[in-house]
Design a protein around this motif. Sequence first.
Motif, PDB file in Angstrom:
ATOM      1  N   VAL A   1      39.406  31.464  29.579  1.00 16.82           N
ATOM      2  CA  VAL A   1      39.778  32.574  30.459  1.00 16.82           C
ATOM      3  C   VAL A   1      38.582  33.509  30.589  1.00 16.82           C
ATOM      4  O   VAL A   1      37.972  33.897  29.592  1.00 16.82           O
ATOM      5  CB  VAL A   1      40.996  33.332  29.899  1.00 16.82           C
ATOM      6  CG1 VAL A   1      41.307  34.555  30.747  1.00 16.82           C
ATOM      7  CG2 VAL A   1      42.205  32.409  29.825  1.00 16.82           C
ATOM      8  N   GLU A   2      38.246  33.889  31.791  1.00 17.57           N
ATOM      9  CA  GLU A   2      37.024  34.662  32.022  1.00 17.57           C
ATOM     10  C   GLU A   2      37.257  36.132  32.322  1.00 17.57           C
ATOM     11  O   GLU A   2      36.333  36.942  32.159  1.00 17.57           O
ATOM     12  CB  GLU A   2      36.232  34.023  33.169  1.00 17.57           C
ATOM     13  CG  GLU A   2      35.748  32.609  32.848  1.00 17.57           C
ATOM     14  CD  GLU A   2      34.932  32.001  33.970  1.00 17.57           C
ATOM     15  OE1 GLU A   2      34.859  32.630  35.062  1.00 17.57           O
ATOM     16  OE2 GLU A   2      34.351  30.907  33.765  1.00 17.57           O
ATOM     17  N   ASP A   3      38.460  36.523  32.735  1.00 15.97           N
ATOM     18  CA  ASP A   3      38.649  37.905  33.167  1.00 15.97           C
ATOM     19  C   ASP A   3      39.434  38.746  32.164  1.00 15.97           C
ATOM     20  O   ASP A   3      39.762  39.901  32.447  1.00 15.97           O
ATOM     21  CB  ASP A   3      39.339  37.953  34.534  1.00 15.97           C
ATOM     22  CG  ASP A   3      40.718  37.309  34.515  1.00 15.97           C
ATOM     23  OD1 ASP A   3      41.014  36.555  33.555  1.00 15.97           O
ATOM     24  OD2 ASP A   3      41.502  37.560  35.461  1.00 15.97           O
ATOM     25  N   GLU A   4      39.747  38.193  30.994  1.00 13.87           N
ATOM     26  CA  GLU A   4      40.430  38.935  29.935  1.00 13.87           C
ATOM     27  C   GLU A   4      40.223  38.179  28.627  1.00 13.87           C
ATOM     28  O   GLU A   4      39.699  37.059  28.622  1.00 13.87           O
ATOM     29  CB  GLU A   4      41.924  39.099  30.254  1.00 13.87           C
ATOM     30  CG  GLU A   4      42.652  37.796  30.466  1.00 13.87           C
ATOM     31  CD  GLU A   4      44.116  37.992  30.853  1.00 13.87           C
ATOM     32  OE1 GLU A   4      44.527  39.151  31.072  1.00 13.87           O
ATOM     33  OE2 GLU A   4      44.850  36.985  30.920  1.00 13.87           O
TER      34      GLU A   4
ATOM     35  N   THR B   1      47.364  40.890  27.637  1.00 12.52           N
ATOM     36  CA  THR B   1      46.813  40.012  28.673  1.00 12.52           C
ATOM     37  C   THR B   1      47.907  39.236  29.398  1.00 12.52           C
ATOM     38  O   THR B   1      49.024  39.085  28.915  1.00 12.52           O
ATOM     39  CB  THR B   1      45.831  39.011  28.051  1.00 12.52           C
ATOM     40  OG1 THR B   1      46.535  38.150  27.141  1.00 12.52           O
ATOM     41  CG2 THR B   1      44.713  39.729  27.315  1.00 12.52           C
ATOM     42  N   ARG B   2      47.534  38.730  30.576  1.00 11.69           N
ATOM     43  CA  ARG B   2      48.446  37.842  31.312  1.00 11.69           C
ATOM     44  C   ARG B   2      48.556  36.490  30.606  1.00 11.69           C
ATOM     45  O   ARG B   2      49.646  35.931  30.493  1.00 11.69           O
ATOM     46  CB  ARG B   2      47.932  37.631  32.735  1.00 11.69           C
ATOM     47  CG  ARG B   2      47.862  38.878  33.587  1.00 11.69           C
ATOM     48  CD  ARG B   2      47.410  38.556  35.009  1.00 11.69           C
ATOM     49  NE  ARG B   2      46.146  37.818  35.028  1.00 11.69           N
ATOM     50  CZ  ARG B   2      44.939  38.381  34.922  1.00 11.69           C
ATOM     51  NH1 ARG B   2      44.843  39.707  34.768  1.00 11.69           N
ATOM     52  NH2 ARG B   2      43.847  37.645  34.963  1.00 11.69           N
ATOM     53  N   HIS B   3      47.421  35.981  30.162  1.00 10.25           N
ATOM     54  CA  HIS B   3      47.398  34.627  29.599  1.00 10.25           C
ATOM     55  C   HIS B   3      48.263  34.526  28.347  1.00 10.25           C
ATOM     56  O   HIS B   3      48.920  33.509  28.130  1.00 10.25           O
ATOM     57  CB  HIS B   3      45.955  34.232  29.266  1.00 10.25           C
ATOM     58  CG  HIS B   3      45.814  32.821  28.808  1.00 10.25           C
ATOM     59  ND1 HIS B   3      45.675  31.763  29.681  1.00 10.25           N
ATOM     60  CD2 HIS B   3      45.813  32.278  27.565  1.00 10.25           C
ATOM     61  CE1 HIS B   3      45.577  30.633  29.010  1.00 10.25           C
ATOM     62  NE2 HIS B   3      45.657  30.912  27.715  1.00 10.25           N
TER      63      HIS B   3
END
Length: 311
Positions: free
Chosen positions: A137-140, A189-191
Motif C-alpha cells: 500500500v503506497e498512500d497509507e 487506515t482503509r486497508h
Amino acid sequence: MAHVPEIEASVRYLESDEALASLAKDPYWPKWDSPWWHMLLLHEMGETKRIPKRGVHALMESLDRLPLKIFPIHDGELPEGVPPYRVPCHCQLGTVYQVLSTWGVDVDRELPWIRPWLLRYQMPDGGLSCDDTAYRVEDEVPSSMVGTIGAFEAILLCTNRPWTAVERAFLDHAAEFLIGRKLVEGSSTRHNAEERTSALEWGQLCFPRFYFYDVLRGLSALTKWAQMTKQPIPHVAHDVAESLRTRFPDGQLRIGRQPWLGKPTWSPAASGTWHREPSSVSPLLARVSVVGEVSPYLTRQWSDAQGLLGI
C-alpha cells in the motif's frame, strides 16, 4: 495457582513421539493443540523450563526446515509450490523467539535468521503487519497491533547484551507506534479498517494471548520499554492503568474473552496435502482460559506493571 494436572499432561505430550511427529510436519500448525501451542501456553504461565529438551530441539529443527526465511511481499519472493500458510509471520516468530530464549536457547546463534527478520519488516510508523499486502500500500501505512507486539517484546526482552543502534531504533519507533495508538486504538487506515472492529475487544483481557493483543499486554510491554530505556512512563500508560484499576478495584484480573474460539486451522493429511478444519483446544488451554474467572497470570502481569508505574 494451585497444582494444575493439565500441566503435567502437556509436558508428557511434548516428550512424546506424537509431538515429534507433529513437529516433523510443521512447527506451527495445527492450532491450538499441537506442540507450538503447548509450549507457548506453558511459557505464558511461567512454566517455560518445564518444556522438555526433546521438544525444544525438535521445534528448532522444524523452524529451520521452513521453506522460506523471508516474509514474501513482492512478486517472485514466494517460491512456486510453497503455500503462504507454510511461511511464518512476524507475530509467530516474535512469540516463539521469546519461548526459546526464556528456555535457554541462544536463538541468535541457533536460528540466526529470526532476529533480522523482525527488524527488517518494521513499517514507517513503527509497527509491523502480518498481511503481506499491507506492505504494498503506497498512500497509507496499515500496520497492525497484533503484528507488532510479539516482535516488540522479543527485541525488548530477549537479549543478554546491549542493543545495537538498529535494535534500539526499532524499539523506540515501535514504542512510538504503541503510544500513538494510545494502546487501545485500531488502525485509522482503509486497508486495515477491520482492526478498528478488533480494537473494540482489546479492553477485554485474554489468557493466554498467544499472538493476540489486549491492553494489558500493550501496557506491560510499554512500561518495560520505559524502564529498560530509562524513558518517562508515557501518559497513555497511566490512562490505561487507571482504566484497569477502575474495572478491577480488587486487583484481581478476570478473563474477558477467548479470541481463538471458532477459528479454523490448517492441518496436514496423511497423504501429505493440507486442508482446513476446525481447531481443537488442549485440556490445559481449556483449564486456564475460562471467561469470567480470575487469572493469576494476568493478575501477576498487572501487579508488575503497577510496580513500574509506581501505583
